[in-house]
Design a protein around this motif. Structure first.
Motif, short mmCIF file in Angstrom:
data_model
loop_
_atom_site.label_atom_id
_atom_site.label_comp_id
_atom_site.label_asym_id
_atom_site.label_seq_id
_atom_site.Cartn_x
_atom_site.Cartn_y
_atom_site.Cartn_z
N TRP A 170 0.75 -1.19 0.12
CA TRP A 170 0.12 -0.12 0.09
C TRP A 170 0.79 1.46 0.12
O TRP A 170 2.07 1.18 0.42
CB TRP A 170 -0.86 0.22 1.17
N GLY A 171 0.36 2.39 -0.67
CA GLY A 171 0.98 3.56 -0.42
C GLY A 171 1.19 4.08 1.18
O GLY A 171 0.40 3.89 1.98
N ALA B 65 -3.38 0.55 -4.60
CA ALA B 65 -4.31 1.49 -3.85
C ALA B 65 -5.34 0.69 -3.07
O ALA B 65 -5.91 1.20 -2.03
CB ALA B 65 -5.02 2.52 -5.01
N THR B 66 -5.61 -0.32 -3.74
CA THR B 66 -6.89 -1.34 -3.03
C THR B 66 -6.31 -2.66 -3.03
O THR B 66 -5.56 -3.19 -4.16
CB THR B 66 -8.34 -0.85 -3.75
N PRO C 51 -1.79 -8.05 1.18
CA PRO C 51 -2.99 -7.93 1.17
C PRO C 51 -3.65 -7.75 2.77
O PRO C 51 -2.96 -8.22 3.75
CB PRO C 51 -3.52 -9.43 0.54
N SER C 52 -5.19 -7.36 2.54
CA SER C 52 -5.58 -7.50 3.90
C SER C 52 -6.28 -8.72 3.95
O SER C 52 -6.40 -9.72 3.24
CB SER C 52 -6.78 -6.26 3.72
N ASP C 53 -6.90 -9.10 5.38
CA ASP C 53 -7.46 -10.50 5.93
C ASP C 53 -8.37 -11.00 4.81
O ASP C 53 -8.22 -12.10 4.45
CB ASP C 53 -8.09 -10.26 7.03
N TYR C 54 -9.45 -10.17 4.44
CA TYR C 54 -10.36 -11.02 3.70
C TYR C 54 -9.83 -11.51 2.20
O TYR C 54 -10.28 -12.22 1.65
CB TYR C 54 -11.71 -10.06 3.32
N MET C 55 -8.89 -10.41 1.70
CA MET C 55 -8.11 -10.72 0.32
C MET C 55 -7.32 -11.87 0.58
O MET C 55 -7.13 -12.82 -0.46
CB MET C 55 -7.60 -9.36 -0.19
N ILE C 56 -6.73 -12.05 1.65
CA ILE C 56 -5.62 -13.14 1.74
C ILE C 56 -6.62 -14.68 1.78
O ILE C 56 -6.29 -15.56 1.15
CB ILE C 56 -5.13 -13.23 3.31
N GLY D 3 -15.36 -7.71 -6.64
CA GLY D 3 -15.48 -7.87 -4.93
C GLY D 3 -15.61 -6.21 -4.63
O GLY D 3 -15.84 -5.34 -5.21
N ILE D 4 -15.68 -6.51 -3.48
CA ILE D 4 -16.02 -5.20 -2.55
C ILE D 4 -14.59 -4.61 -2.20
O ILE D 4 -13.88 -5.00 -1.59
CB ILE D 4 -16.93 -5.46 -1.32
N ASN D 5 -14.64 -3.11 -2.42
CA ASN D 5 -13.59 -2.59 -2.39
C ASN D 5 -13.44 -1.81 -0.86
O ASN D 5 -14.50 -1.42 -0.26
CB ASN D 5 -13.33 -1.22 -3.22
N VAL D 6 -12.34 -2.22 -0.04
CA VAL D 6 -12.22 -1.82 1.20
C VAL D 6 -10.82 -0.78 0.88
O VAL D 6 -9.83 -1.15 1.21
CB VAL D 6 -11.73 -2.75 2.17
N ALA D 7 -11.01 0.46 0.81
CA ALA D 7 -10.05 1.45 0.50
C ALA D 7 -9.42 2.06 1.70
O ALA D 7 -9.57 3.21 2.02
CB ALA D 7 -10.17 2.44 -0.63
N ARG D 8 -8.73 1.09 2.43
CA ARG D 8 -8.27 1.77 3.71
C ARG D 8 -7.09 2.71 3.73
O ARG D 8 -6.24 2.79 2.79
CB ARG D 8 -7.66 0.39 4.55
#
Length: 406
Positions: free
Chosen positions: A53-54, A86-87, A107-112, A394-399
Protein backbone atom coordinates in the motif's frame (compact mmCIF):
# COMPACT_ATOMS: atom_id res chain seq x y z
CA UNK A 1 54.69 -15.31 16.48
CA UNK A 2 52.28 -17.26 18.66
CA UNK A 3 50.50 -14.02 19.56
CA UNK A 4 50.25 -13.07 15.88
CA UNK A 5 48.74 -16.48 15.00
CA UNK A 6 46.19 -16.09 17.80
CA UNK A 7 45.19 -12.68 16.49
CA UNK A 8 44.79 -14.06 12.96
CA UNK A 9 42.73 -16.95 14.30
CA UNK A 10 40.50 -14.59 16.26
CA UNK A 11 39.95 -12.43 13.19
CA UNK A 12 39.11 -15.51 11.13
CA UNK A 13 36.59 -16.71 13.68
CA UNK A 14 35.00 -13.26 13.90
CA UNK A 15 34.60 -13.12 10.14
CA UNK A 16 33.04 -16.57 10.16
CA UNK A 17 30.37 -15.60 12.67
CA UNK A 18 26.86 -15.12 11.30
CA UNK A 19 25.66 -11.54 11.12
CA UNK A 20 23.32 -12.08 14.05
CA UNK A 21 26.35 -12.71 16.27
CA UNK A 22 28.50 -9.79 15.08
CA UNK A 23 28.53 -6.33 16.54
CA UNK A 24 27.63 -4.26 13.49
CA UNK A 25 25.89 -1.00 12.72
CA UNK A 26 24.39 -0.11 9.35
CA UNK A 27 23.06 3.38 8.64
CA UNK A 28 22.97 4.08 12.37
CA UNK A 29 21.03 0.91 13.17
CA UNK A 30 22.55 -1.75 15.43
CA UNK A 31 21.95 -5.02 13.57
CA UNK A 32 24.07 -7.17 15.88
CA UNK A 33 20.96 -8.73 17.38
CA UNK A 34 19.22 -9.43 14.10
CA UNK A 35 18.23 -13.06 13.54
CA UNK A 36 18.55 -14.53 10.07
CA UNK A 37 21.00 -15.52 7.37
CA UNK A 38 21.33 -12.04 5.92
CA UNK A 39 24.63 -12.79 4.15
CA UNK A 40 23.19 -15.66 2.12
CA UNK A 41 22.45 -13.78 -1.11
CA UNK A 42 25.27 -11.24 -1.09
CA UNK A 43 27.03 -10.89 -4.44
CA UNK A 44 24.28 -12.75 -6.32
CA UNK A 45 22.69 -9.64 -7.88
CA UNK A 46 19.17 -10.54 -6.76
CA UNK A 47 16.22 -8.17 -6.97
CA UNK A 48 12.88 -8.72 -5.25
CA UNK A 49 9.69 -6.93 -6.24
CA UNK A 50 7.69 -5.74 -3.22
CA UNK A 51 4.08 -4.60 -3.72
CA UNK A 52 2.59 -2.65 -0.81
CA UNK A 53 0.00 0.00 0.00
CA UNK A 54 1.05 3.63 -0.46
CA UNK A 55 2.82 5.21 2.55
CA UNK A 56 2.69 1.89 4.39
CA UNK A 57 6.35 1.52 5.27
CA UNK A 58 8.98 3.64 7.01
CA UNK A 59 10.93 5.14 4.13
CA UNK A 60 13.05 7.94 5.56
CA UNK A 61 11.84 10.79 3.36
CA UNK A 62 11.23 13.04 6.38
CA UNK A 63 14.89 12.85 7.40
CA UNK A 64 14.01 11.33 10.76
CA UNK A 65 12.47 7.92 10.11
CA UNK A 66 14.31 4.77 9.11
CA UNK A 67 14.56 3.90 5.43
CA UNK A 68 13.64 0.25 5.87
CA UNK A 69 14.25 -0.90 2.31
CA UNK A 70 17.63 0.79 2.16
CA UNK A 71 18.67 -0.94 5.37
CA UNK A 72 17.58 -4.29 3.95
CA UNK A 73 19.62 -3.68 0.79
CA UNK A 74 22.71 -2.73 2.80
CA UNK A 75 22.26 -5.71 5.08
CA UNK A 76 21.65 -8.37 2.43
CA UNK A 77 22.90 -7.11 -0.92
CA UNK A 78 19.40 -7.77 -2.31
CA UNK A 79 17.89 -4.90 -4.30
CA UNK A 80 14.28 -3.99 -3.50
CA UNK A 81 12.04 -2.83 -6.33
CA UNK A 82 9.24 -1.21 -4.32
CA UNK A 83 5.81 -0.60 -5.85
CA UNK A 84 2.45 0.58 -4.51
CA UNK A 85 -1.20 -0.37 -4.98
CA UNK A 86 -4.30 1.53 -3.83
CA UNK A 87 -6.80 -1.22 -3.02
CA UNK A 88 -6.91 -4.94 -2.38
CA UNK A 89 -8.85 -5.32 -5.61
CA UNK A 90 -6.11 -3.63 -7.62
CA UNK A 91 -3.61 -6.05 -6.12
CA UNK A 92 -5.89 -8.99 -6.85
CA UNK A 93 -6.55 -7.92 -10.44
CA UNK A 94 -2.83 -7.49 -11.17
CA UNK A 95 -2.06 -11.00 -9.90
CA UNK A 96 -5.12 -12.61 -11.50
CA UNK A 97 -4.34 -11.14 -14.90
CA UNK A 98 -0.92 -12.80 -14.88
CA UNK A 99 2.36 -11.29 -15.95
CA UNK A 100 2.80 -9.48 -12.63
CA UNK A 101 6.16 -10.45 -11.17
CA UNK A 102 5.93 -9.82 -7.42
CA UNK A 103 7.81 -11.54 -4.62
CA UNK A 104 6.20 -9.99 -1.51
CA UNK A 105 2.68 -8.56 -1.28
CA UNK A 106 0.68 -6.98 1.58
CA UNK A 107 -3.02 -7.94 1.23
CA UNK A 108 -5.71 -7.53 3.88
CA UNK A 109 -7.38 -10.35 5.76
CA UNK A 110 -10.41 -10.97 3.52
CA UNK A 111 -8.27 -10.79 0.37
CA UNK A 112 -5.83 -13.30 1.85
CA UNK A 113 -8.66 -15.78 2.34
CA UNK A 114 -9.77 -15.22 -1.24
CA UNK A 115 -6.27 -15.75 -2.60
CA UNK A 116 -5.85 -18.92 -0.54
CA UNK A 117 -9.14 -20.26 -1.90
CA UNK A 118 -7.99 -19.53 -5.45
CA UNK A 119 -4.50 -21.02 -4.97
CA UNK A 120 -2.78 -17.68 -5.54
CA UNK A 121 -0.32 -17.79 -2.63
CA UNK A 122 2.77 -19.84 -1.81
CA UNK A 123 3.00 -21.69 1.47
CA UNK A 124 5.77 -20.11 3.52
CA UNK A 125 8.87 -21.96 4.71
CA UNK A 126 9.02 -20.67 8.28
CA UNK A 127 12.51 -22.08 8.76
CA UNK A 128 13.53 -19.05 6.69
CA UNK A 129 11.45 -16.72 8.89
CA UNK A 130 12.74 -17.28 12.44
CA UNK A 131 11.42 -13.87 13.48
CA UNK A 132 7.90 -15.20 13.08
CA UNK A 133 8.43 -16.00 16.77
CA UNK A 134 8.07 -12.24 17.39
CA UNK A 135 4.45 -12.26 16.21
CA UNK A 136 1.94 -12.28 19.05
CA UNK A 137 -0.12 -15.44 19.43
CA UNK A 138 -3.19 -13.20 19.24
CA UNK A 139 -2.48 -12.79 15.52
CA UNK A 140 -1.85 -16.42 14.69
CA UNK A 141 -4.45 -18.99 13.64
CA UNK A 142 -6.65 -16.18 12.35
CA UNK A 143 -9.70 -17.01 10.28
CA UNK A 144 -8.17 -15.97 6.97
CA UNK A 145 -5.12 -18.28 7.52
CA UNK A 146 -6.20 -20.73 10.23
CA UNK A 147 -3.17 -23.01 9.94
CA UNK A 148 -0.54 -20.24 9.72
CA UNK A 149 0.70 -21.36 6.33
CA UNK A 150 0.46 -18.39 3.97
CA UNK A 151 1.05 -15.09 5.72
CA UNK A 152 2.89 -13.17 8.42
CA UNK A 153 0.92 -10.35 10.12
CA UNK A 154 2.16 -6.83 9.44
CA UNK A 155 -0.28 -4.25 10.88
CA UNK A 156 -3.73 -4.26 12.45
CA UNK A 157 -6.38 -2.01 13.91
CA UNK A 158 -10.02 -1.44 14.71
CA UNK A 159 -12.74 0.82 13.33
CA UNK A 160 -14.56 3.31 15.53
CA UNK A 161 -16.16 6.75 15.60
CA UNK A 162 -14.05 9.89 15.50
CA UNK A 163 -16.00 12.79 16.99
CA UNK A 164 -15.51 16.45 17.75
CA UNK A 165 -15.98 17.05 21.47
CA UNK A 166 -16.98 20.69 20.86
CA UNK A 167 -19.86 19.58 18.63
CA UNK A 168 -20.96 16.34 20.33
CA UNK A 169 -22.05 16.67 23.95
CA UNK A 170 -22.16 13.00 25.01
CA UNK A 171 -19.74 10.22 24.12
CA UNK A 172 -21.30 8.44 21.12
CA UNK A 173 -21.04 4.86 22.37
CA UNK A 174 -23.26 3.32 19.66
CA UNK A 175 -23.24 3.17 15.88
CA UNK A 176 -26.70 4.73 16.20
CA UNK A 177 -24.92 8.08 16.59
CA UNK A 178 -24.22 8.07 12.85
CA UNK A 179 -28.01 8.04 12.33
CA UNK A 180 -28.76 10.76 14.90
CA UNK A 181 -30.84 13.48 13.25
CA UNK A 182 -29.48 16.20 15.55
CA UNK A 183 -26.19 15.88 13.62
CA UNK A 184 -27.78 16.06 10.17
CA UNK A 185 -25.31 17.52 7.71
CA UNK A 186 -22.45 17.01 10.17
CA UNK A 187 -21.91 13.25 9.69
CA UNK A 188 -19.24 11.78 7.43
CA UNK A 189 -19.45 8.19 6.17
CA UNK A 190 -17.10 5.71 4.52
CA UNK A 191 -17.16 5.92 0.74
CA UNK A 192 -16.49 2.21 0.31
CA UNK A 193 -19.26 -0.37 0.58
CA UNK A 194 -17.68 -3.08 2.71
CA UNK A 195 -16.91 -0.72 5.59
CA UNK A 196 -20.24 1.08 5.25
CA UNK A 197 -22.25 -2.14 5.14
CA UNK A 198 -20.19 -3.48 8.05
CA UNK A 199 -21.28 -0.57 10.24
CA UNK A 200 -24.94 -1.05 9.31
CA UNK A 201 -24.62 -4.78 9.99
CA UNK A 202 -23.11 -4.20 13.43
CA UNK A 203 -25.93 -1.73 14.13
CA UNK A 204 -28.48 -4.43 13.22
CA UNK A 205 -26.68 -7.16 15.16
CA UNK A 206 -25.71 -9.12 12.03
CA UNK A 207 -22.35 -10.62 11.10
CA UNK A 208 -20.25 -8.45 8.79
CA UNK A 209 -19.66 -11.62 6.80
CA UNK A 210 -23.32 -12.48 6.30
CA UNK A 211 -24.28 -13.88 2.91
CA UNK A 212 -28.01 -13.78 3.67
CA UNK A 213 -29.50 -11.50 0.97
CA UNK A 214 -32.27 -10.39 3.34
CA UNK A 215 -29.73 -9.21 5.92
CA UNK A 216 -27.62 -7.49 3.26
CA UNK A 217 -30.70 -5.66 1.99
CA UNK A 218 -31.71 -4.65 5.51
CA UNK A 219 -28.25 -3.15 5.96
CA UNK A 220 -28.72 -1.32 2.66
CA UNK A 221 -32.00 0.06 3.97
CA UNK A 222 -30.18 1.42 7.03
CA UNK A 223 -27.60 3.11 4.82
CA UNK A 224 -30.33 4.54 2.62
CA UNK A 225 -32.09 5.98 5.69
CA UNK A 226 -28.79 7.49 6.80
CA UNK A 227 -28.06 9.22 3.50
CA UNK A 228 -30.05 12.45 4.14
CA UNK A 229 -27.97 13.00 7.28
CA UNK A 230 -24.57 12.50 5.60
CA UNK A 231 -22.54 15.56 4.66
CA UNK A 232 -20.07 13.57 2.56
CA UNK A 233 -18.82 10.06 1.82
CA UNK A 234 -15.07 10.14 2.38
CA UNK A 235 -11.79 8.30 2.72
CA UNK A 236 -8.64 10.45 2.94
CA UNK A 237 -10.79 13.60 2.84
CA UNK A 238 -11.70 12.86 6.45
CA UNK A 239 -8.38 14.31 7.64
CA UNK A 240 -9.16 17.79 6.36
CA UNK A 241 -12.86 17.71 7.26
CA UNK A 242 -12.53 16.42 10.82
CA UNK A 243 -9.28 18.27 11.40
CA UNK A 244 -10.88 21.52 10.26
CA UNK A 245 -13.99 21.10 12.37
CA UNK A 246 -16.25 20.70 9.33
CA UNK A 247 -18.03 17.62 10.72
CA UNK A 248 -19.09 16.27 14.09
CA UNK A 249 -18.87 12.50 13.59
CA UNK A 250 -17.19 10.03 11.28
CA UNK A 251 -16.30 6.34 11.33
CA UNK A 252 -12.63 5.60 10.67
CA UNK A 253 -9.60 3.47 11.46
CA UNK A 254 -7.95 3.70 14.87
CA UNK A 255 -4.43 4.41 13.59
CA UNK A 256 -5.66 7.32 11.52
CA UNK A 257 -7.80 8.54 14.43
CA UNK A 258 -4.61 8.89 16.50
CA UNK A 259 -3.08 11.00 13.72
CA UNK A 260 -6.16 13.23 13.53
CA UNK A 261 -6.30 13.65 17.31
CA UNK A 262 -2.66 14.76 17.38
CA UNK A 263 -3.48 17.43 14.81
CA UNK A 264 -6.75 18.53 16.44
CA UNK A 265 -7.03 18.06 20.24
CA UNK A 266 -10.82 18.59 20.06
CA UNK A 267 -11.19 15.15 18.47
CA UNK A 268 -11.76 11.88 20.33
CA UNK A 269 -12.33 8.24 19.36
CA UNK A 270 -14.65 5.52 20.61
CA UNK A 271 -15.39 1.92 19.65
CA UNK A 272 -19.19 1.41 19.70
CA UNK A 273 -20.73 -1.07 22.10
CA UNK A 274 -22.28 -3.20 19.31
CA UNK A 275 -18.80 -4.25 18.21
CA UNK A 276 -16.55 -3.39 15.30
CA UNK A 277 -14.29 -4.64 12.55
CA UNK A 278 -10.82 -5.91 13.46
CA UNK A 279 -8.70 -5.54 10.34
CA UNK A 280 -5.23 -6.89 9.67
CA UNK A 281 -2.78 -6.73 6.79
CA UNK A 282 -0.07 -9.32 6.26
CA UNK A 283 2.95 -10.21 4.17
CA UNK A 284 2.50 -13.01 1.63
CA UNK A 285 4.32 -14.49 -1.36
CA UNK A 286 2.37 -14.87 -4.62
CA UNK A 287 2.20 -18.23 -6.33
CA UNK A 288 5.15 -18.75 -8.65
CA UNK A 289 7.33 -15.98 -7.17
CA UNK A 290 10.80 -16.18 -8.71
CA UNK A 291 12.73 -15.35 -5.54
CA UNK A 292 10.78 -17.12 -2.82
CA UNK A 293 13.66 -17.64 -0.39
CA UNK A 294 14.86 -14.05 -0.75
CA UNK A 295 11.26 -12.94 -0.25
CA UNK A 296 11.10 -14.97 2.97
CA UNK A 297 14.30 -13.26 4.11
CA UNK A 298 12.62 -9.89 3.49
CA UNK A 299 9.57 -10.95 5.51
CA UNK A 300 11.88 -12.12 8.29
CA UNK A 301 13.70 -8.76 8.21
CA UNK A 302 10.37 -6.90 8.48
CA UNK A 303 9.73 -8.87 11.69
CA UNK A 304 12.93 -7.66 13.37
CA UNK A 305 11.91 -5.66 16.43
CA UNK A 306 13.55 -2.33 15.45
CA UNK A 307 12.25 -2.60 11.88
CA UNK A 308 8.69 -3.45 12.93
CA UNK A 309 8.81 -0.58 15.42
CA UNK A 310 9.99 1.89 12.76
CA UNK A 311 7.17 0.84 10.45
CA UNK A 312 4.51 1.11 13.15
CA UNK A 313 5.74 4.53 14.33
CA UNK A 314 5.89 5.89 10.79
CA UNK A 315 2.47 4.62 9.74
CA UNK A 316 0.64 5.04 13.03
CA UNK A 317 -1.06 1.64 12.85
CA UNK A 318 -0.81 -1.08 15.49
CA UNK A 319 1.94 -3.70 15.37
CA UNK A 320 1.38 -7.42 16.05
CA UNK A 321 5.12 -7.75 16.75
CA UNK A 322 5.96 -8.30 20.42
CA UNK A 323 9.63 -7.39 19.89
CA UNK A 324 8.50 -4.03 18.51
CA UNK A 325 6.12 -3.51 21.43
CA UNK A 326 8.97 -4.15 23.88
CA UNK A 327 10.93 -1.30 22.25
CA UNK A 328 7.96 1.05 21.94
CA UNK A 329 7.64 4.06 24.22
CA UNK A 330 5.30 3.44 27.12
CA UNK A 331 2.78 6.09 26.12
CA UNK A 332 2.07 4.48 22.75
CA UNK A 333 2.20 0.93 24.11
CA UNK A 334 -0.49 1.90 26.63
CA UNK A 335 -2.58 3.83 24.13
CA UNK A 336 -6.04 2.19 24.30
CA UNK A 337 -6.94 3.37 20.81
CA UNK A 338 -3.95 1.66 19.20
CA UNK A 339 -3.89 -1.27 21.61
CA UNK A 340 -7.39 -1.71 23.09
CA UNK A 341 -8.23 -3.94 26.02
CA UNK A 342 -9.31 -7.54 25.52
CA UNK A 343 -12.90 -6.56 26.24
CA UNK A 344 -12.91 -4.44 23.08
CA UNK A 345 -11.06 -7.02 21.01
CA UNK A 346 -13.43 -9.79 22.10
CA UNK A 347 -16.25 -7.77 20.55
CA UNK A 348 -14.71 -7.52 17.08
CA UNK A 349 -15.11 -9.42 13.83
CA UNK A 350 -12.73 -9.51 10.85
CA UNK A 351 -13.84 -9.21 7.26
CA UNK A 352 -13.71 -12.48 5.34
CA UNK A 353 -14.06 -12.96 1.62
CA UNK A 354 -17.72 -13.15 0.61
CA UNK A 355 -19.11 -15.35 -2.15
CA UNK A 356 -19.52 -13.72 -5.55
CA UNK A 357 -23.31 -13.43 -5.29
CA UNK A 358 -23.06 -11.49 -2.02
CA UNK A 359 -20.32 -9.25 -3.41
CA UNK A 360 -22.44 -8.47 -6.47
CA UNK A 361 -25.57 -7.76 -4.43
CA UNK A 362 -23.71 -5.47 -2.03
CA UNK A 363 -21.97 -3.62 -4.87
CA UNK A 364 -25.22 -3.03 -6.73
CA UNK A 365 -27.11 -1.89 -3.65
CA UNK A 366 -24.29 0.48 -2.77
CA UNK A 367 -24.29 1.95 -6.28
CA UNK A 368 -28.01 2.68 -5.97
CA UNK A 369 -27.62 4.18 -2.49
CA UNK A 370 -24.88 6.56 -3.59
CA UNK A 371 -26.23 7.51 -7.00
CA UNK A 372 -30.01 7.76 -6.54
CA UNK A 373 -32.39 9.94 -4.57
CA UNK A 374 -35.41 7.72 -5.20
CA UNK A 375 -37.42 5.89 -2.57
CA UNK A 376 -35.39 2.99 -1.17
CA UNK A 377 -38.14 0.41 -1.73
CA UNK A 378 -38.00 1.19 -5.42
CA UNK A 379 -34.27 0.58 -5.39
CA UNK A 380 -34.12 -2.82 -3.72
CA UNK A 381 -36.34 -4.64 -6.20
CA UNK A 382 -33.94 -4.55 -9.19
CA UNK A 383 -30.99 -5.75 -7.10
CA UNK A 384 -31.67 -9.38 -7.91
CA UNK A 385 -31.59 -8.77 -11.68
CA UNK A 386 -28.49 -6.63 -12.00
CA UNK A 387 -26.07 -9.42 -12.87
CA UNK A 388 -25.28 -7.83 -16.17
CA UNK A 389 -23.66 -4.90 -14.44
CA UNK A 390 -22.18 -6.88 -11.59
CA UNK A 391 -18.96 -5.67 -10.05
CA UNK A 392 -17.58 -9.16 -9.88
CA UNK A 393 -14.11 -8.29 -8.69
CA UNK A 394 -15.53 -7.78 -5.20
CA UNK A 395 -16.07 -5.17 -2.56
CA UNK A 396 -13.48 -2.46 -2.27
CA UNK A 397 -12.11 -1.67 1.15
CA UNK A 398 -9.91 1.32 0.38
CA UNK A 399 -8.25 1.70 3.76
CA UNK A 400 -6.33 4.92 4.13
CA UNK A 401 -2.57 4.56 4.39
CA UNK A 402 -1.13 7.49 6.28
CA UNK A 403 2.16 7.85 8.07
CA UNK A 404 2.15 9.26 11.58
CA UNK A 405 3.49 12.82 11.51
CA UNK A 406 6.71 13.52 13.36
Amino acid sequence: MKKFVCILLALFLLAALPLSCRAEEINGVDVSGFTGDYDKFKGQNITINVYNWGEYISEGSDGESLDVNQLFEELTGIHVNYLNFATNEELYAKLKAGGADYDVIFPSDYMISRMIEEDMLEKLDFSNIPNYANISDNFKNMEHDPNNEYCVPYMWGTVGIVYNTTMVEEVPDSWDALWDEQYAGQILMFSNPRDAFGIAQFKLGYSVNTTDPVEIEEAAAELRNQKPLVAAYVMDEIFDKMGGGEAALAPYYAGDAITMMEENPDLAFVVPKEGTNLFSDAMCIPKGAKNKEAAELYINFMCEGPVALANSEYIGYSSPNEAALALMDEEMRNNKIAYPDEGVLDNTEPFLNLDEESNVLMSNLWTYIISSNDNYNQLVMPAFVLGAVALSIGINVARSRRRKPK
